[in-house]
Write a protein that holds these residues in place. Structure first.
Motif, PDB file in Angstrom:
ATOM      1  N   ALA A 187       0.827  -1.207   0.000  1.00  0.00           N
ATOM      2  CA  ALA A 187       0.000   0.000   0.000  1.00  0.00           C
ATOM      3  C   ALA A 187       0.860   1.256   0.000  1.00  0.00           C
ATOM      4  O   ALA A 187       0.583   2.219  -0.732  1.00  0.00           O
ATOM      5  N   LEU A 188       1.907   1.274   0.816  1.00  0.00           N
ATOM      6  CA  LEU A 188       2.792   2.440   0.858  1.00  0.00           C
ATOM      7  C   LEU A 188       3.511   2.627  -0.479  1.00  0.00           C
ATOM      8  O   LEU A 188       3.657   3.767  -0.956  1.00  0.00           O
ATOM      9  N   MET A 189       3.942   1.551  -1.107  1.00  0.00           N
ATOM     10  CA  MET A 189       4.654   1.638  -2.379  1.00  0.00           C
ATOM     11  C   MET A 189       3.761   2.217  -3.478  1.00  0.00           C
ATOM     12  O   MET A 189       4.170   3.109  -4.225  1.00  0.00           O
ATOM     13  N   TYR A 190       2.559   1.709  -3.620  1.00  0.00           N
ATOM     14  CA  TYR A 190       1.700   2.094  -4.738  1.00  0.00           C
ATOM     15  C   TYR A 190       0.948   3.398  -4.490  1.00  0.00           C
ATOM     16  O   TYR A 190       0.586   4.089  -5.460  1.00  0.00           O
ATOM     17  N   CYS A 191       0.704   3.734  -3.242  1.00  0.00           N
ATOM     18  CA  CYS A 191      -0.045   4.954  -2.951  1.00  0.00           C
ATOM     19  C   CYS A 191       0.851   6.165  -2.705  1.00  0.00           C
ATOM     20  O   CYS A 191       0.467   7.294  -3.021  1.00  0.00           O
ATOM     21  N   CYS A 192       2.029   5.926  -2.132  1.00  0.00           N
ATOM     22  CA  CYS A 192       2.876   7.041  -1.700  1.00  0.00           C
ATOM     23  C   CYS A 192       4.314   6.897  -2.180  1.00  0.00           C
ATOM     24  O   CYS A 192       5.220   7.529  -1.620  1.00  0.00           O
ATOM     25  N   HIS A 201       2.777  14.059   3.927  1.00  0.00           N
ATOM     26  CA  HIS A 201       2.525  15.270   3.154  1.00  0.00           C
ATOM     27  C   HIS A 201       1.170  15.203   2.466  1.00  0.00           C
ATOM     28  O   HIS A 201       0.424  16.193   2.431  1.00  0.00           O
ATOM     29  N   MET A 202       0.827  14.027   1.939  1.00  0.00           N
ATOM     30  CA  MET A 202      -0.476  13.859   1.279  1.00  0.00           C
ATOM     31  C   MET A 202      -1.615  14.009   2.283  1.00  0.00           C
ATOM     32  O   MET A 202      -2.657  14.611   1.980  1.00  0.00           O
ATOM     33  N   ILE A 203      -1.414  13.476   3.475  1.00  0.00           N
ATOM     34  CA  ILE A 203      -2.445  13.615   4.513  1.00  0.00           C
ATOM     35  C   ILE A 203      -2.647  15.083   4.856  1.00  0.00           C
ATOM     36  O   ILE A 203      -3.784  15.574   4.967  1.00  0.00           O
ATOM     37  N   TYR A 204      -1.534  15.806   5.001  1.00  0.00           N
ATOM     38  CA  TYR A 204      -1.617  17.229   5.350  1.00  0.00           C
ATOM     39  C   TYR A 204      -2.328  18.018   4.259  1.00  0.00           C
ATOM     40  O   TYR A 204      -3.139  18.915   4.548  1.00  0.00           O
ATOM     41  N   GLU A 205      -2.055  17.696   3.008  1.00  0.00           N
ATOM     42  CA  GLU A 205      -2.722  18.373   1.898  1.00  0.00           C
ATOM     43  C   GLU A 205      -4.213  18.050   1.857  1.00  0.00           C
ATOM     44  O   GLU A 205      -5.039  18.892   1.480  1.00  0.00           O
ATOM     45  N   ASN A 206      -4.583  16.824   2.243  1.00  0.00           N
ATOM     46  CA  ASN A 206      -5.989  16.399   2.169  1.00  0.00           C
ATOM     47  C   ASN A 206      -6.840  16.930   3.315  1.00  0.00           C
ATOM     48  O   ASN A 206      -7.967  17.372   3.105  1.00  0.00           O
ATOM     49  N   ASP A 209      -3.883  19.781   9.399  1.00  0.00           N
ATOM     50  CA  ASP A 209      -3.145  19.231  10.539  1.00  0.00           C
ATOM     51  C   ASP A 209      -4.048  18.503  11.535  1.00  0.00           C
ATOM     52  O   ASP A 209      -3.575  18.040  12.575  1.00  0.00           O
ATOM     53  N   SER A 210      -5.333  18.381  11.241  1.00  0.00           N
ATOM     54  CA  SER A 210      -6.254  17.756  12.199  1.00  0.00           C
ATOM     55  C   SER A 210      -5.917  16.290  12.453  1.00  0.00           C
ATOM     56  O   SER A 210      -6.137  15.782  13.553  1.00  0.00           O
ATOM     57  N   TRP A 211      -5.391  15.585  11.449  1.00  0.00           N
ATOM     58  CA  TRP A 211      -5.071  14.162  11.606  1.00  0.00           C
ATOM     59  C   TRP A 211      -3.883  13.952  12.537  1.00  0.00           C
ATOM     60  O   TRP A 211      -3.705  12.883  13.094  1.00  0.00           O
ATOM     61  N   PHE A 212      -3.077  15.017  12.727  1.00  0.00           N
ATOM     62  CA  PHE A 212      -1.857  14.909  13.520  1.00  0.00           C
ATOM     63  C   PHE A 212      -2.040  15.400  14.956  1.00  0.00           C
ATOM     64  O   PHE A 212      -1.075  15.464  15.714  1.00  0.00           O
ATOM     65  N   SER A 213      -3.250  15.763  15.343  1.00  0.00           N
ATOM     66  CA  SER A 213      -3.453  16.332  16.668  1.00  0.00           C
ATOM     67  C   SER A 213      -4.796  15.881  17.219  1.00  0.00           C
ATOM     68  O   SER A 213      -5.609  15.284  16.513  1.00  0.00           O
ATOM     69  N   ALA A 281      -2.925   5.176   7.683  1.00  0.00           N
ATOM     70  CA  ALA A 281      -2.338   6.432   7.221  1.00  0.00           C
ATOM     71  C   ALA A 281      -2.346   6.508   5.691  1.00  0.00           C
ATOM     72  O   ALA A 281      -2.696   7.540   5.105  1.00  0.00           O
ATOM     73  N   VAL A 282      -1.952   5.421   5.042  1.00  0.00           N
ATOM     74  CA  VAL A 282      -1.981   5.384   3.576  1.00  0.00           C
ATOM     75  C   VAL A 282      -3.414   5.568   3.072  1.00  0.00           C
ATOM     76  O   VAL A 282      -3.660   6.248   2.069  1.00  0.00           O
ATOM     77  N   GLY A 283      -4.375   4.995   3.784  1.00  0.00           N
ATOM     78  CA  GLY A 283      -5.770   5.102   3.381  1.00  0.00           C
ATOM     79  C   GLY A 283      -6.259   6.535   3.343  1.00  0.00           C
ATOM     80  O   GLY A 283      -6.872   6.967   2.360  1.00  0.00           O
ATOM     81  N   ILE A 284      -5.993   7.312   4.406  1.00  0.00           N
ATOM     82  CA  ILE A 284      -6.482   8.686   4.411  1.00  0.00           C
ATOM     83  C   ILE A 284      -5.655   9.570   3.489  1.00  0.00           C
ATOM     84  O   ILE A 284      -6.133  10.601   3.000  1.00  0.00           O
ATOM     85  N   ALA A 285      -4.416   9.160   3.215  1.00  0.00           N
ATOM     86  CA  ALA A 285      -3.607   9.909   2.243  1.00  0.00           C
ATOM     87  C   ALA A 285      -4.137   9.711   0.829  1.00  0.00           C
ATOM     88  O   ALA A 285      -4.195  10.660   0.037  1.00  0.00           O
ATOM     89  N   ALA A 286      -4.532   8.489   0.500  1.00  0.00           N
ATOM     90  CA  ALA A 286      -4.951   8.184  -0.872  1.00  0.00           C
ATOM     91  C   ALA A 286      -6.446   8.320  -1.088  1.00  0.00           C
ATOM     92  O   ALA A 286      -6.887   8.675  -2.194  1.00  0.00           O
TER      93      ALA A 286
END
Length: 500
Positions: A187-192, A201-206, A209-213, A281-286
Motif C-alpha cells: 500500500a505504501l509503495m503504490y499509494c505514496c 505530506h499527502m495527509i496534510y494536503e488532504n 493538521d487535524s489528523w496529527f493532533s 495512514a496510507v488510506g487517508i492519504a490516498a
C-alpha cells in the motif's frame, strides 16, 4: 482439522486422556497463541479504520499501553500463575472463587466473561464474511460464509481442544502477520511511492493538521479517549478478556514462559499495530473523506481503487492475503473464546453452581454441546450485525475491566471481603452498561469509569464490612506464598553453588 485430530489422538496415546479445556504450553507456543488470540479481526478492519479516523494521536495512545502491560501482567496474572501451580484452575472465575469463597461471585463473574465472549465471536464472523464478500466482489454470499465459518470453528474446537487451538493459533499468527506486513508495504509503495514522508505530506494536503493532533480529523480521539483507551487496552484487552486471561495466568509451562509472554508480546503487538497504523495512514492519504462505517474496509478499498489499476495481478494476491489474514486472525480468536465460554458453563455453572458430579467424559461431552450452542448464538448475531465491528470488540473489553481491581485487591490485601468483591462485580458492570446506554460516553471512556469506581468501592465496602473468616482464603495465600518462595526464591536466597 488434521492438526486437531492428530493433537487429540497423540495426547490420549501419551497421557491416557484428552483435556478439551486446558493444557500447559512452552513459551514459543504460548506467546504465539496469546498474540493470535489477542489480535482478532481488529487488525484488518477496526484497526486500520481506527487509525484512519483517529489519526496519529490514536497510534500514540496504542503505543503507551505496551510498557504498562508489562507492569500489569507482572503484578496480576504472573501472581495468579504462581497460585495456579498448586491450585489447578480452569476457568477465569476459579481464581476469584478460590480467593473469596463466594459461590455467587463465581456465577456473576462467569456471566460477565460469557457476556464478553459472544460479542467478540460475533465480530469475528462478521469480519470474515465481509472479507470474503469484498475480496471476491460479492461472489461469495455473506450469509453462507457466516454459516460455513461458524460450523468450521465449532467442529474444529470441539474436536481439537485447547492444545490444537494453540498450535493452529501459532500457524495462523505467523500467516496473518506476514499478510499484514506485505499489505502495508504494498500500500505504501503504490499509494505514496514507498515514502512515509510523502504519505504524511499527502495527509496534510488532504485534511490539514487535524489528523496529527487531538481530537483527529473525525474528532474521535478526544482527551477522554486518550485516557480511557490505553487503560482499556492494558487491562481489559490484554489481561481480563477471558481467553487471554486463561493463557497469561494458567497456561505457562514455567515462570520463564510467563516472562517471555510478558516481554515478547508487547514487541509483537507494537509491530502489528505499527503496520496497521501504516495502512490507515496510507488510506487517508490516498482516499480521504470516507464515511466512518466504510473506513473499516480501507484495505480492500486501497487494493481495488489504487493498486488494481496499476497491477491487477498483485491486487488479486493482496485480496487473497486480506481474506486469509482476516480469517486466520479471526478464527484464532473465536475458537479461544468458544473454549473458555464452554468451560465457564460446564465448570462454573453446571459443576459448581448446580453441584452436578460429572465424569471426565461427561464434562467433555457437555463442553462440546456448549461450544455448539455459543457458536450458534454468535452466528445468529452475525447474520444481522451492528454497523461497526469496533463497537462489539470494545464493549467486550469494557465489560471485563471492572473485575481487575477485585483481582488485585484479592491478591495483595487480605482484608478485602467477599461481600465487597460481589457488590463491586455487579456495580462495576452496571456502571459500564450505563456509560454505553445511558450516558453515551462508552465510546470515549470504555470500561475505565467502571474500573475506577471499583478501585474506590472495593476498599470502602471491605472496611465497612466485617472481616471474612481468614480460614476461607488460607489455601489461596498459602499457595501464593509457597509459590513465591519456590519460583522467585526471595525468602531464602542461596548462592549458585548451594543451589547446585
Amino acid at each position: 482439522m488434521g492438526i486437531s485430530r492428530f493433537i487429540s489422538w497423540n495426547q490420549r496415546r501419551r497421557e491416557g486422556h484428552f483435556n478439551v479445556f486446558k493444557a500447559t504450553l512452552p513459551w514459543p507456543l504460548l506467546v504465539m497463541t496469546y498474540i493470535a488470540s489477542l489480535m482478532s479481526v481488529w487488525v484488518f478492519f477496526a484497526g486500520p479504520g481506527g487509525y484512519y479516523r483517529g489519526g496519529l494521536t490514536y497510534w500514540f495512545s496504542e503505543m503507551t499501553y505496551f510498557p504498562m502491560f508489562v507492569v500489569a501482567m507482572y503484578f496480576s496474572t504472573n501472581k495468579i500463575w504462581v497460585v495456579n501451580a498448586r491450585r489447578n484452575y480452569v476457568t477465569p472465575s476459579d481464581c476469584f472463587y478460590d480467593r473469596f469463597r463466594s459461590p455467587m461471585l463465581r456465577i456473576v463473574t462467569g456471566i460477565i466473561f460469557l457476556a464478553a465472549s459472544i460479542p467478540y465471536v460475533t465480530s469475528v464472523m462478521v469480519s470474515i464474511a465481509q472479507a470474503a464478500s469484498v475480496a471476491t466482489g460479492g461472489a461469495m454470499n455473506y450469509t453462507a460464509v457466516v454459516l460455513v465459518i461458524g460450523l468450521a470453528m465449532v467442529v474444529f474446537t470441539t474436536v481439537g481442544g485447547f492444545k490444537s487451538v494453540a498450535w493452529t493459533d501459532t500457524i495462523q499468527g505467523l500467516v496473518f502477520m506476514g499478510c499484514l506486513v506485505f499489505i502495508g508495504i504494498a500500500a505504501l509503495m503504490y499509494c505514496c511511492g514507498g515514502s512515509l514522508t510523502a504519505c504524511f505530506h499527502m495527509i496534510y494536503e488532504n485534511v490539514g493538521d487535524s489528523w496529527f493532533s487531538y481530537p483527529g480529523t473525525y474528532e474521535w480521539t478526544s482527551y477522554g479517549a486518550r485516557f480511557g483507551y490505553p487503560f482499556s487496552c492494558m487491562i481489559g484487552y490484554t489481561i481480563m478478556l477471558p481467553h487471554v486471561f486463561v493463557r497469561s495466568a494458567y497456561s505457562g509451562m514455567d515462570l520463564r514462559t510467563q516472562r517471555k509472554v510478558m516481554s515478547i508480546t508487547p514487541l509483537l503487538q507494537a509491530l502489528v499495530w505499527s503496520f496497521t497504523f501504516l495502512i490507515g495512514a496510507v488510506g487517508i492519504a490516498a482516499l480521504p473523506g470516507m464515511d466512518a462505517g466504510v473506513t473499516e474496509m480501507i484495505i480492500p478499498y486501497i487494493v481495488e481503487n489504487i493498486i488494481n489499476p496499476a497491477n491487477s495481478g498483485l491486487a488479486v494476491g493482496l485480496m487473497i492475503m486480506f481474506f486469509v489474514g482476516a480469517a486466520g486472525v479471526g478464527i484464532s480468536t473465536a475458537d479461544s473464546f468458544l473454549l473458555v465460554g464452554a468451560s465457564v458453563i460446564s465448570d462454573d455453572f453446571i459443576i459448581h453452581a448446580f453441584r452436578k458430579e460429572l465424569t471426565v467424559r461427561q464434562k467433555e461431552r457437555i463442553g462440546r454441546i456448549v461450544i455448539l450452542c455459543i457458536g450458534a448464538i454468535a452466528v445468529l448475531f452475525a447474520l444481522n450485525p451492528p454497523e461497526l465491528i469496533y463497537t462489539l470488540i470494545m464493549f467486550s473489553i469494557a465489560i471485563v475491566m471492572p473485575l481487575f481491581p477485585i483481582l488485585l485487591y484479592g491478591i495483595y490485601w487480605r482484608r478485602a471481603t467477599k461481600k465487597a468483591a460481589l457488590i463491586c462485580s455487579i456495580v462495576g458492570t452496571v456502571v459500564v452498561l450505563m456509560t454505553y446506554f445511558v450516558w453515551n460516553i462508552g465510546g470515549t471512556w470504555y470500561g475505565a469509569i467502571g474500573l475506577a469506581v471499583n478501585a474506590i468501592l472495593m476498599p470502602v465496602i471491605s472496611l465497612w464490612d466485617k472481616p471474612d473468616n481468614p480460614a476461607e482464603s488460607e489455601e489461596f495465600y498459602a499457595a501464593l506464598e509457597e509459590g513465591t518462595e519456590r519460583f522467585y526464591d526471595i525468602r531464602h536466597p542461596k548462592s549458585s553453588k548451594e543451589k547446585a
